[in-house]
Design a protein around this motif. Sequence first.
Motif, mmCIF file in Angstrom:
data_model
loop_
_atom_site.group_PDB
_atom_site.id
_atom_site.type_symbol
_atom_site.label_atom_id
_atom_site.label_comp_id
_atom_site.label_asym_id
_atom_site.label_seq_id
_atom_site.Cartn_x
_atom_site.Cartn_y
_atom_site.Cartn_z
ATOM 1 N N LEU A 244 -7.647 4.028 -7.424
ATOM 2 C CA LEU A 244 -6.675 3.733 -8.474
ATOM 3 C C LEU A 244 -6.566 4.898 -9.448
ATOM 4 C CD1 LEU A 244 -4.802 1.812 -10.036
ATOM 5 C CD2 LEU A 244 -6.833 0.816 -11.092
ATOM 6 N N LEU A 245 -7.697 5.419 -9.886
ATOM 7 C CA LEU A 245 -7.694 6.500 -10.868
ATOM 8 C C LEU A 245 -7.185 7.810 -10.274
ATOM 9 C CD1 LEU A 245 -11.068 5.840 -12.753
ATOM 10 C CD2 LEU A 245 -8.761 5.107 -13.348
ATOM 11 N N SER A 246 -7.548 8.077 -9.030
ATOM 12 C CA SER A 246 -7.085 9.319 -8.405
ATOM 13 C C SER A 246 -5.583 9.279 -8.150
ATOM 14 C CB SER A 246 -7.838 9.570 -7.090
ATOM 15 O OG SER A 246 -7.579 8.547 -6.138
ATOM 16 N N THR A 247 -5.053 8.103 -7.775
ATOM 17 C CA THR A 247 -3.610 7.967 -7.572
ATOM 18 C C THR A 247 -2.868 8.099 -8.885
ATOM 19 O OG1 THR A 247 -3.984 6.476 -5.688
ATOM 20 C CG2 THR A 247 -1.791 6.451 -6.682
ATOM 21 N N LEU A 248 -3.368 7.457 -9.926
ATOM 22 C CA LEU A 248 -2.762 7.560 -11.254
ATOM 23 C C LEU A 248 -2.675 9.025 -11.679
ATOM 24 C CD1 LEU A 248 -3.706 5.427 -14.367
ATOM 25 C CD2 LEU A 248 -3.434 7.881 -14.536
ATOM 26 N N THR A 249 -3.768 9.756 -11.521
ATOM 27 C CA THR A 249 -3.830 11.157 -11.959
ATOM 28 C C THR A 249 -2.934 12.054 -11.116
ATOM 29 O OG1 THR A 249 -6.131 10.801 -12.653
ATOM 30 C CG2 THR A 249 -5.385 13.081 -12.434
ATOM 31 N N ALA A 250 -2.981 11.871 -9.805
ATOM 32 C CA ALA A 250 -2.244 12.757 -8.902
ATOM 33 C C ALA A 250 -0.736 12.599 -9.034
ATOM 34 C CB ALA A 250 -2.664 12.483 -7.461
ATOM 35 N N ASN A 251 -0.266 11.418 -9.419
ATOM 36 C CA ASN A 251 1.168 11.146 -9.436
ATOM 37 C C ASN A 251 1.783 11.193 -10.830
ATOM 38 O OD1 ASN A 251 0.939 10.810 -6.700
ATOM 39 N ND2 ASN A 251 1.060 8.593 -6.730
ATOM 40 N N GLU B 245 5.142 2.426 -18.733
ATOM 41 C CA GLU B 245 5.887 1.933 -17.579
ATOM 42 C C GLU B 245 5.189 2.311 -16.275
ATOM 43 O OE1 GLU B 245 10.408 2.183 -19.484
ATOM 44 O OE2 GLU B 245 9.533 3.903 -18.431
ATOM 45 N N TYR B 246 4.737 3.552 -16.196
ATOM 46 C CA TYR B 246 4.107 4.051 -14.973
ATOM 47 C C TYR B 246 2.780 3.347 -14.694
ATOM 48 C CZ TYR B 246 1.324 7.328 -12.149
ATOM 49 O OH TYR B 246 0.507 7.889 -11.202
ATOM 50 N N THR B 247 1.909 3.290 -15.689
ATOM 51 C CA THR B 247 0.591 2.690 -15.469
ATOM 52 C C THR B 247 0.692 1.181 -15.266
ATOM 53 O OG1 THR B 247 0.248 2.563 -17.885
ATOM 54 C CG2 THR B 247 -0.634 4.485 -16.735
ATOM 55 N N HIS C 195 0.833 -1.206 0.000
ATOM 56 C CA HIS C 195 0.000 0.000 0.000
ATOM 57 C C HIS C 195 0.864 1.252 0.000
ATOM 58 C CE1 HIS C 195 -3.213 2.824 1.107
ATOM 59 N NE2 HIS C 195 -4.041 1.887 0.672
ATOM 60 N N GLN C 196 1.946 1.220 0.772
ATOM 61 C CA GLN C 196 2.864 2.358 0.791
ATOM 62 C C GLN C 196 3.525 2.537 -0.573
ATOM 63 O OE1 GLN C 196 3.445 4.510 3.535
ATOM 64 N NE2 GLN C 196 4.360 5.684 1.868
ATOM 65 N N GLU C 197 3.937 1.416 -1.175
ATOM 66 C CA GLU C 197 4.572 1.490 -2.489
ATOM 67 C C GLU C 197 3.582 1.990 -3.538
ATOM 68 O OE1 GLU C 197 7.422 -1.281 -5.381
ATOM 69 O OE2 GLU C 197 6.564 -2.108 -3.532
ATOM 70 N N PHE C 198 2.318 1.590 -3.401
ATOM 71 C CA PHE C 198 1.292 2.037 -4.345
ATOM 72 C C PHE C 198 1.095 3.550 -4.268
ATOM 73 C CE2 PHE C 198 -3.133 3.094 -5.306
ATOM 74 C CZ PHE C 198 -3.286 2.534 -6.565
ATOM 75 N N THR C 199 0.916 4.064 -3.070
ATOM 76 C CA THR C 199 0.662 5.499 -2.928
ATOM 77 C C THR C 199 1.894 6.335 -3.269
ATOM 78 O OG1 THR C 199 1.175 5.349 -0.548
ATOM 79 C CG2 THR C 199 -1.138 5.195 -1.200
ATOM 80 N N ASP C 200 3.088 5.746 -3.154
ATOM 81 C CA ASP C 200 4.325 6.466 -3.465
ATOM 82 C C ASP C 200 4.755 6.286 -4.917
ATOM 83 O OD1 ASP C 200 4.534 7.416 -0.916
ATOM 84 O OD2 ASP C 200 5.987 5.931 -0.231
ATOM 85 N N CYS C 201 3.950 5.579 -5.711
ATOM 86 C CA CYS C 201 4.311 5.312 -7.103
ATOM 87 C C CYS C 201 4.050 6.555 -7.957
ATOM 88 C CB CYS C 201 3.519 4.113 -7.631
ATOM 89 S SG CYS C 201 3.963 3.632 -9.309
ATOM 90 N N HIS C 202 5.121 7.252 -8.345
ATOM 91 C CA HIS C 202 5.024 8.446 -9.181
ATOM 92 C C HIS C 202 5.590 8.152 -10.572
ATOM 93 C CE1 HIS C 202 4.529 10.186 -5.190
ATOM 94 N NE2 HIS C 202 4.093 11.289 -5.754
ATOM 95 N N GLN C 203 5.123 8.908 -11.542
ATOM 96 C CA GLN C 203 5.611 8.689 -12.899
ATOM 97 C C GLN C 203 7.074 9.068 -13.035
ATOM 98 O OE1 GLN C 203 3.669 10.904 -16.034
ATOM 99 N NE2 GLN C 203 4.874 9.913 -17.637
ATOM 100 N N ASP C 204 7.443 10.225 -12.520
ATOM 101 C CA ASP C 204 8.817 10.732 -12.646
ATOM 102 C C ASP C 204 9.270 10.662 -14.105
ATOM 103 O OD1 ASP C 204 8.918 11.231 -9.897
ATOM 104 O OD2 ASP C 204 9.516 9.178 -9.470
ATOM 105 N N ASP C 205 10.344 9.930 -14.387
ATOM 106 C CA ASP C 205 10.869 9.882 -15.758
ATOM 107 C C ASP C 205 10.368 8.667 -16.544
ATOM 108 O OD1 ASP C 205 12.359 12.208 -15.376
ATOM 109 O OD2 ASP C 205 14.051 11.101 -14.542
#
Length: 216
Positions: free
Chosen positions: A166-173, A142-144, A127-137
């Motif tokens: 899931l959708l809000s995390t994808l969008t926010a990060n 790869e990100y999705t 759960h921590q890894e999920f919420t901390d998953c950012h697109q970055d480079d």
Amino acid sequence: MSSASSHSNPFAGPDPATIRLINIRDRVPVTLDATNSSYHPWKTYFTLLFHEENLLDHVDGSINSRIMAADPEWTSIDATLIRWFFTTISRDLFLTVIRDGDDATTVWTKLNGFFTDNKLQRRVFLHQEFTDCHQDDQTIDEYTRRLKQLADELRDIGAPIDDDFLLSTLTANLHEDFGNAASNLTLMPDPSFPKFVSYLKLEERRMKGVKKRAQH
């Protein structure tokens, strides 16, 4: 005697010779490894194979394998399944689970347990890894893909991520370059993960085109 003993019977089980001829790498094209996110696709491919070939009773514990040990057709299929498992896992996992005398149910249970036991610790970590998953480079693919893999792993241990989160995390990060795209996603009717991914891939392609034209 197993139901496989009379293959002219329309209700008979699978033919051991037919099962042995299956190319497991064609049917399960992933290698299960504790160091990557291969568990969900590995399990999904095998579950489909079990249904397609009428093999579920070899792994679901519904039949006592000790009783069936006297049936050569049953034991032949069981041995084939064990070979499939060992062929599609990493060497480290193989050395961890291998033990003489195990039937297919036992091997299947041990392999699944390796990824689903200690659920509380796994849930907190994933759960921590999920919420901390950012697109970055990373690219959108790869990100999705990584975000979906983490959501699948959480579901496998009984802690599913609902679609809204899931959708809000994808969008926010998303990377800041996708700021406008992120705003547009919130206005999309009937939002879904595939729709978001499709839109973002098109936007990524458009942005690359704009950048390329600017360079020229």
